[in-house]
Design a protein around this motif. Structure first.
Motif, PDB file in Angstrom:
ATOM      1  N   TYR A  96       0.845  -1.199   0.000  1.00 13.20           N
ATOM      2  CA  TYR A  96       0.000   0.000   0.000  1.00 13.20           C
ATOM      3  C   TYR A  96       0.881   1.250   0.000  1.00 13.20           C
ATOM      4  O   TYR A  96       0.541   2.248  -0.645  1.00 13.20           O
ATOM      5  CB  TYR A  96      -0.910   0.000   1.223  1.00 13.20           C
ATOM      6  N   GLU A  97       2.020   1.185   0.671  1.00 18.18           N
ATOM      7  CA  GLU A  97       2.951   2.312   0.677  1.00 18.18           C
ATOM      8  C   GLU A  97       3.420   2.633  -0.742  1.00 18.18           C
ATOM      9  O   GLU A  97       3.496   3.803  -1.139  1.00 18.18           O
ATOM     10  CB  GLU A  97       4.150   2.004   1.568  1.00 18.18           C
ATOM     11  N   ASP A  98       3.730   1.587  -1.523  1.00 18.76           N
ATOM     12  CA  ASP A  98       4.141   1.789  -2.920  1.00 18.76           C
ATOM     13  C   ASP A  98       3.014   2.429  -3.733  1.00 18.76           C
ATOM     14  O   ASP A  98       3.243   3.353  -4.524  1.00 18.76           O
ATOM     15  CB  ASP A  98       4.524   0.457  -3.568  1.00 18.76           C
ATOM     16  N   ILE A  99       1.805   1.897  -3.557  1.00 17.16           N
ATOM     17  CA  ILE A  99       0.651   2.444  -4.271  1.00 17.16           C
ATOM     18  C   ILE A  99       0.453   3.912  -3.918  1.00 17.16           C
ATOM     19  O   ILE A  99       0.250   4.771  -4.794  1.00 17.16           O
ATOM     20  CB  ILE A  99      -0.627   1.637  -3.929  1.00 17.16           C
ATOM     21  N   HIS A 100       0.538   4.223  -2.647  1.00 16.47           N
ATOM     22  CA  HIS A 100       0.337   5.604  -2.182  1.00 16.47           C
ATOM     23  C   HIS A 100       1.415   6.531  -2.743  1.00 16.47           C
ATOM     24  O   HIS A 100       1.134   7.651  -3.183  1.00 16.47           O
ATOM     25  CB  HIS A 100       0.350   5.642  -0.656  1.00 16.47           C
ATOM     26  N   ARG A 101       2.648   6.055  -2.750  1.00 19.78           N
ATOM     27  CA  ARG A 101       3.760   6.877  -3.243  1.00 19.78           C
ATOM     28  C   ARG A 101       3.600   7.196  -4.728  1.00 19.78           C
ATOM     29  O   ARG A 101       3.861   8.315  -5.175  1.00 19.78           O
ATOM     30  CB  ARG A 101       5.085   6.154  -3.017  1.00 19.78           C
ATOM     31  N   ASN A 102       3.157   6.218  -5.503  1.00 19.36           N
ATOM     32  CA  ASN A 102       3.114   6.368  -6.953  1.00 19.36           C
ATOM     33  C   ASN A 102       1.815   6.956  -7.496  1.00 19.36           C
ATOM     34  O   ASN A 102       1.797   7.471  -8.620  1.00 19.36           O
ATOM     35  CB  ASN A 102       3.357   5.007  -7.617  1.00 19.36           C
ATOM     36  N   TYR A 103       0.731   6.884  -6.710  1.00 23.87           N
ATOM     37  CA  TYR A 103      -0.568   7.323  -7.224  1.00 23.87           C
ATOM     38  C   TYR A 103      -1.269   8.339  -6.325  1.00 23.87           C
ATOM     39  O   TYR A 103      -2.444   8.605  -6.508  1.00 23.87           O
ATOM     40  CB  TYR A 103      -1.493   6.107  -7.429  1.00 23.87           C
ATOM     41  N   HIS A 104      -0.533   8.899  -5.379  1.00 23.34           N
ATOM     42  CA  HIS A 104      -1.103   9.907  -4.480  1.00 23.34           C
ATOM     43  C   HIS A 104      -1.582  11.135  -5.283  1.00 23.34           C
ATOM     44  O   HIS A 104      -0.910  11.534  -6.231  1.00 23.34           O
ATOM     45  CB  HIS A 104      -0.029  10.324  -3.467  1.00 23.34           C
ATOM     46  N   PRO A 105      -2.739  11.736  -4.916  1.00 21.48           N
ATOM     47  CA  PRO A 105      -3.623  11.357  -3.809  1.00 21.48           C
ATOM     48  C   PRO A 105      -4.572  10.224  -4.184  1.00 21.48           C
ATOM     49  O   PRO A 105      -5.003  10.117  -5.334  1.00 21.48           O
ATOM     50  CB  PRO A 105      -4.396  12.643  -3.534  1.00 21.48           C
ATOM     51  N   LEU A 106      -4.875   9.379  -3.201  1.00 22.97           N
ATOM     52  CA  LEU A 106      -5.808   8.280  -3.395  1.00 22.97           C
ATOM     53  C   LEU A 106      -7.169   8.657  -2.833  1.00 22.97           C
ATOM     54  O   LEU A 106      -7.259   9.242  -1.760  1.00 22.97           O
ATOM     55  CB  LEU A 106      -5.303   7.022  -2.674  1.00 22.97           C
ATOM     56  N   SER A 107      -8.205   8.306  -3.533  1.00 22.22           N
ATOM     57  CA  SER A 107      -9.544   8.498  -2.998  1.00 22.22           C
ATOM     58  C   SER A 107      -9.836   7.414  -1.978  1.00 22.22           C
ATOM     59  O   SER A 107      -9.614   6.230  -2.249  1.00 22.22           O
ATOM     60  CB  SER A 107     -10.593   8.439  -4.110  1.00 22.22           C
ATOM     61  N   PRO A 108     -10.333   7.769  -0.790  1.00 26.04           N
ATOM     62  CA  PRO A 108     -10.684   6.755   0.210  1.00 26.04           C
ATOM     63  C   PRO A 108     -11.724   5.766  -0.294  1.00 26.04           C
ATOM     64  O   PRO A 108     -11.821   4.650   0.213  1.00 26.04           O
ATOM     65  CB  PRO A 108     -11.239   7.584   1.378  1.00 26.04           C
ATOM     66  N   LYS A 109     -12.511   6.185  -1.301  1.00 26.42           N
ATOM     67  CA  LYS A 109     -13.580   5.324  -1.811  1.00 26.42           C
ATOM     68  C   LYS A 109     -13.081   4.297  -2.819  1.00 26.42           C
ATOM     69  O   LYS A 109     -13.820   3.380  -3.184  1.00 26.42           O
ATOM     70  CB  LYS A 109     -14.666   6.171  -2.476  1.00 26.42           C
ATOM     71  N   LYS A 110     -11.850   4.444  -3.288  1.00 31.21           N
ATOM     72  CA  LYS A 110     -11.350   3.588  -4.350  1.00 31.21           C
ATOM     73  C   LYS A 110     -10.486   2.462  -3.802  1.00 31.21           C
ATOM     74  O   LYS A 110      -9.836   2.595  -2.772  1.00 31.21           O
ATOM     75  CB  LYS A 110     -10.549   4.421  -5.359  1.00 31.21           C
ATOM     76  N   ASN A 111     -10.465   1.344  -4.548  1.00 37.58           N
ATOM     77  CA  ASN A 111      -9.730   0.164  -4.110  1.00 37.58           C
ATOM     78  C   ASN A 111      -8.796  -0.393  -5.184  1.00 37.58           C
ATOM     79  O   ASN A 111      -8.446  -1.571  -5.138  1.00 37.58           O
ATOM     80  CB  ASN A 111     -10.722  -0.933  -3.693  1.00 37.58           C
ATOM     81  N   GLY A 112      -8.409   0.442  -6.130  1.00 34.44           N
ATOM     82  CA  GLY A 112      -7.512  -0.051  -7.144  1.00 34.44           C
ATOM     83  C   GLY A 112      -6.950   1.042  -8.024  1.00 34.44           C
ATOM     84  O   GLY A 112      -7.526   2.123  -8.144  1.00 34.44           O
ATOM     85  N   VAL A 113      -5.803   0.746  -8.600  1.00 36.48           N
ATOM     86  CA  VAL A 113      -5.199   1.611  -9.614  1.00 36.48           C
ATOM     87  C   VAL A 113      -4.775   0.708 -10.762  1.00 36.48           C
ATOM     88  O   VAL A 113      -4.091  -0.292 -10.567  1.00 36.48           O
ATOM     89  CB  VAL A 113      -3.992   2.401  -9.066  1.00 36.48           C
TER      90      VAL A 113
END
Length: 222
Positions: free
Chosen positions: A118-135
Protein backbone atom coordinates in the motif's frame (compact mmCIF):
# COMPACT_ATOMS: atom_id res chain seq x y z
CA UNK A 1 4.79 -11.25 31.72
CA UNK A 2 2.34 -12.70 29.19
CA UNK A 3 3.66 -15.14 26.61
CA UNK A 4 2.21 -15.88 23.21
CA UNK A 5 2.65 -18.36 20.38
CA UNK A 6 1.54 -17.75 16.80
CA UNK A 7 1.35 -20.74 14.45
CA UNK A 8 1.56 -19.99 10.73
CA UNK A 9 1.73 -23.27 8.93
CA UNK A 10 0.79 -23.63 5.29
CA UNK A 11 -0.62 -26.64 3.53
CA UNK A 12 -0.57 -29.69 5.84
CA UNK A 13 -0.73 -32.39 3.18
CA UNK A 14 -2.32 -35.33 4.98
CA UNK A 15 -4.52 -36.36 7.87
CA UNK A 16 -1.43 -37.33 9.87
CA UNK A 17 0.01 -33.85 9.25
CA UNK A 18 -3.14 -32.23 10.63
CA UNK A 19 -3.27 -34.53 13.63
CA UNK A 20 0.38 -33.84 14.35
CA UNK A 21 -0.38 -30.15 14.09
CA UNK A 22 -3.25 -30.54 16.57
CA UNK A 23 -0.91 -32.32 18.97
CA UNK A 24 1.58 -29.46 18.69
CA UNK A 25 -1.15 -26.97 19.59
CA UNK A 26 -2.27 -29.12 22.51
CA UNK A 27 1.25 -29.36 23.93
CA UNK A 28 1.84 -25.65 23.36
CA UNK A 29 -1.35 -24.77 25.23
CA UNK A 30 -0.33 -27.03 28.12
CA UNK A 31 3.14 -25.49 28.24
CA UNK A 32 1.95 -21.86 28.14
CA UNK A 33 -0.93 -22.41 30.55
CA UNK A 34 -4.06 -20.27 30.79
CA UNK A 35 -2.09 -17.00 30.85
CA UNK A 36 -0.47 -17.60 27.45
CA UNK A 37 -2.01 -16.78 24.08
CA UNK A 38 -2.00 -19.22 21.17
CA UNK A 39 -3.07 -18.07 17.70
CA UNK A 40 -3.00 -19.69 14.28
CA UNK A 41 -3.59 -18.57 10.70
CA UNK A 42 -5.74 -20.39 8.15
CA UNK A 43 -7.23 -19.95 4.68
CA UNK A 44 -11.04 -19.56 4.64
CA UNK A 45 -11.64 -22.24 2.04
CA UNK A 46 -14.36 -24.27 3.91
CA UNK A 47 -12.00 -27.28 4.05
CA UNK A 48 -9.78 -25.82 6.74
CA UNK A 49 -12.72 -24.63 8.84
CA UNK A 50 -14.09 -28.18 8.76
CA UNK A 51 -10.73 -29.57 9.92
CA UNK A 52 -10.52 -26.98 12.70
CA UNK A 53 -13.95 -28.13 13.85
CA UNK A 54 -13.28 -31.89 13.59
CA UNK A 55 -9.97 -31.65 15.48
CA UNK A 56 -11.54 -29.25 18.02
CA UNK A 57 -8.62 -26.85 17.73
CA UNK A 58 -10.56 -24.12 19.54
CA UNK A 59 -9.73 -26.02 22.75
CA UNK A 60 -6.11 -24.97 22.30
CA UNK A 61 -6.20 -21.82 20.16
CA UNK A 62 -7.32 -18.42 21.45
CA UNK A 63 -7.59 -16.61 18.10
CA UNK A 64 -7.83 -17.86 14.54
CA UNK A 65 -6.46 -15.43 11.93
CA UNK A 66 -8.30 -15.81 8.63
CA UNK A 67 -6.11 -15.01 5.63
CA UNK A 68 -9.02 -13.46 3.74
CA UNK A 69 -6.90 -12.26 0.84
CA UNK A 70 -4.74 -13.50 -2.06
CA UNK A 71 -7.77 -14.89 -3.92
CA UNK A 72 -6.36 -14.44 -7.41
CA UNK A 73 -6.94 -14.08 -10.30
CA UNK A 74 -9.48 -11.38 -9.60
CA UNK A 75 -9.93 -8.82 -6.85
CA UNK A 76 -8.11 -10.63 -4.11
CA UNK A 77 -9.74 -9.34 -0.90
CA UNK A 78 -13.29 -8.09 -1.37
CA UNK A 79 -15.99 -7.43 1.20
CA UNK A 80 -17.79 -10.47 -0.22
CA UNK A 81 -14.79 -12.63 0.73
CA UNK A 82 -14.85 -11.19 4.26
CA UNK A 83 -18.52 -12.09 4.59
CA UNK A 84 -17.91 -15.55 3.16
CA UNK A 85 -15.17 -16.04 5.75
CA UNK A 86 -17.64 -15.46 8.57
CA UNK A 87 -20.29 -17.59 6.88
CA UNK A 88 -17.87 -20.52 6.50
CA UNK A 89 -16.90 -20.20 10.16
CA UNK A 90 -20.50 -20.16 11.34
CA UNK A 91 -21.35 -23.18 9.17
CA UNK A 92 -19.01 -25.26 11.34
CA UNK A 93 -20.50 -23.85 14.58
CA UNK A 94 -17.12 -22.37 15.52
CA UNK A 95 -17.00 -19.49 18.05
CA UNK A 96 -17.05 -16.12 16.26
CA UNK A 97 -15.31 -14.45 19.22
CA UNK A 98 -12.20 -16.49 18.31
CA UNK A 99 -12.18 -15.42 14.66
CA UNK A 100 -10.04 -12.51 13.46
CA UNK A 101 -10.73 -11.09 10.01
CA UNK A 102 -7.55 -10.85 7.99
CA UNK A 103 -7.02 -7.78 5.80
CA UNK A 104 -4.19 -6.94 3.38
CA UNK A 105 -2.06 -3.81 3.47
CA UNK A 106 -0.97 -4.50 -0.11
CA UNK A 107 -2.33 -4.76 -3.63
CA UNK A 108 -2.33 -7.64 -6.09
CA UNK A 109 -2.56 -7.54 -9.87
CA UNK A 110 -5.97 -8.98 -10.79
CA UNK A 111 -4.44 -11.16 -13.53
CA UNK A 112 -0.88 -12.05 -12.54
CA UNK A 113 -1.15 -11.80 -8.75
CA UNK A 114 1.94 -9.59 -8.60
CA UNK A 115 2.03 -7.69 -5.28
CA UNK A 116 2.71 -4.05 -4.39
CA UNK A 117 2.59 -2.61 -0.88
CA UNK A 118 0.00 0.00 0.00
CA UNK A 119 2.95 2.31 0.68
CA UNK A 120 4.14 1.79 -2.92
CA UNK A 121 0.65 2.44 -4.27
CA UNK A 122 0.34 5.60 -2.18
CA UNK A 123 3.76 6.88 -3.24
CA UNK A 124 3.11 6.37 -6.95
CA UNK A 125 -0.57 7.32 -7.22
CA UNK A 126 -1.10 9.91 -4.48
CA UNK A 127 -3.62 11.36 -3.81
CA UNK A 128 -5.81 8.28 -3.40
CA UNK A 129 -9.54 8.50 -3.00
CA UNK A 130 -10.68 6.76 0.21
CA UNK A 131 -13.58 5.32 -1.81
CA UNK A 132 -11.35 3.59 -4.35
CA UNK A 133 -9.73 0.16 -4.11
CA UNK A 134 -7.51 -0.05 -7.14
CA UNK A 135 -5.20 1.61 -9.61
CA UNK A 136 -4.94 0.18 -13.09
CA UNK A 137 -5.09 -3.59 -12.66
CA UNK A 138 -3.83 -3.53 -9.06
CA UNK A 139 -6.53 -4.14 -6.46
CA UNK A 140 -6.10 -3.18 -2.81
CA UNK A 141 -8.28 -2.29 0.17
CA UNK A 142 -8.65 1.48 0.43
CA UNK A 143 -9.46 3.54 3.50
CA UNK A 144 -13.24 3.19 3.20
CA UNK A 145 -13.00 -0.55 2.53
CA UNK A 146 -10.81 -1.12 5.60
CA UNK A 147 -13.21 0.91 7.75
CA UNK A 148 -16.17 -0.99 6.28
CA UNK A 149 -14.57 -4.37 7.06
CA UNK A 150 -13.73 -3.21 10.58
CA UNK A 151 -17.33 -2.16 11.20
CA UNK A 152 -18.46 -5.52 9.86
CA UNK A 153 -16.11 -7.38 12.24
CA UNK A 154 -17.43 -5.37 15.19
CA UNK A 155 -21.04 -5.94 14.14
CA UNK A 156 -20.49 -9.69 13.84
CA UNK A 157 -18.78 -9.92 17.24
CA UNK A 158 -15.48 -11.20 15.88
CA UNK A 159 -12.34 -11.44 17.98
CA UNK A 160 -10.57 -8.70 16.04
CA UNK A 161 -8.71 -7.85 12.86
CA UNK A 162 -5.46 -9.35 11.58
CA UNK A 163 -3.21 -7.20 9.39
CA UNK A 164 -0.73 -8.49 6.81
CA UNK A 165 1.29 -6.55 7.35
CA UNK A 166 1.81 -3.32 9.26
CA UNK A 167 5.11 -2.40 7.62
CA UNK A 168 3.30 -2.00 4.27
CA UNK A 169 1.20 0.94 5.49
CA UNK A 170 2.07 4.64 5.37
CA UNK A 171 2.71 6.56 8.64
CA UNK A 172 -0.39 6.83 10.89
CA UNK A 173 -0.07 10.61 10.89
CA UNK A 174 -1.84 10.51 7.52
CA UNK A 175 -5.59 10.27 7.01
CA UNK A 176 -4.82 7.87 4.19
CA UNK A 177 -3.19 5.36 6.57
CA UNK A 178 -5.01 2.02 6.67
CA UNK A 179 -4.20 1.60 10.36
CA UNK A 180 -5.90 4.93 11.02
CA UNK A 181 -8.93 3.63 9.08
CA UNK A 182 -9.20 0.79 11.61
CA UNK A 183 -8.64 3.12 14.57
CA UNK A 184 -11.29 5.51 13.28
CA UNK A 185 -13.84 2.74 13.91
CA UNK A 186 -12.60 1.15 17.15
CA UNK A 187 -10.92 4.19 18.75
CA UNK A 188 -11.80 7.45 16.94
CA UNK A 189 -10.09 9.65 19.54
CA UNK A 190 -6.74 7.86 19.13
CA UNK A 191 -7.01 8.14 15.34
CA UNK A 192 -7.58 11.90 15.54
CA UNK A 193 -4.68 12.34 17.96
CA UNK A 194 -2.31 10.42 15.66
CA UNK A 195 -3.21 12.60 12.68
CA UNK A 196 -2.96 15.80 14.74
CA UNK A 197 0.70 15.08 15.57
CA UNK A 198 1.72 15.92 12.03
CA UNK A 199 -0.66 18.87 11.82
CA UNK A 200 0.74 20.32 15.05
CA UNK A 201 4.20 20.20 13.48
CA UNK A 202 2.92 21.99 10.36
CA UNK A 203 3.51 18.82 8.38
CA UNK A 204 1.63 17.54 5.39
CA UNK A 205 -0.33 14.41 6.21
CA UNK A 206 -0.86 13.74 2.52
CA UNK A 207 -4.61 14.28 2.62
CA UNK A 208 -5.68 17.90 2.25
CA UNK A 209 -9.30 16.81 1.98
CA UNK A 210 -11.19 13.97 3.61
CA UNK A 211 -12.13 12.80 0.12
CA UNK A 212 -9.14 12.94 -2.20
CA UNK A 213 -9.44 13.69 -5.90
CA UNK A 214 -10.66 10.65 -7.83
CA UNK A 215 -8.43 9.14 -10.48
CA UNK A 216 -10.16 7.76 -13.59
CA UNK A 217 -8.13 4.55 -13.27
CA UNK A 218 -9.14 3.90 -9.68
CA UNK A 219 -11.48 0.98 -8.99
CA UNK A 220 -14.54 1.58 -6.84
CA UNK A 221 -15.51 -1.84 -5.48
CA UNK A 222 -16.72 -3.17 -2.16
Amino acid sequence: MQCGFMVFRRYPSSESDWRGFAQLLKETRAKLGPEGTVTMAFYPDTRQEKIISILRLSKYVDLFHSMSYDKVPGKHSTLALAKQTVSNWEAESLPKARLCLGIPFYARHIETGDAKTYEDIHRNYHPLSPKKNGVGKYYYNGVKMIAHKTKYAVKEGLGGMMIWELGQDIPPTSKESLLVAISSVVNPRAAKEAISVDADNNGDDGSHNDIATDNANHQDEL
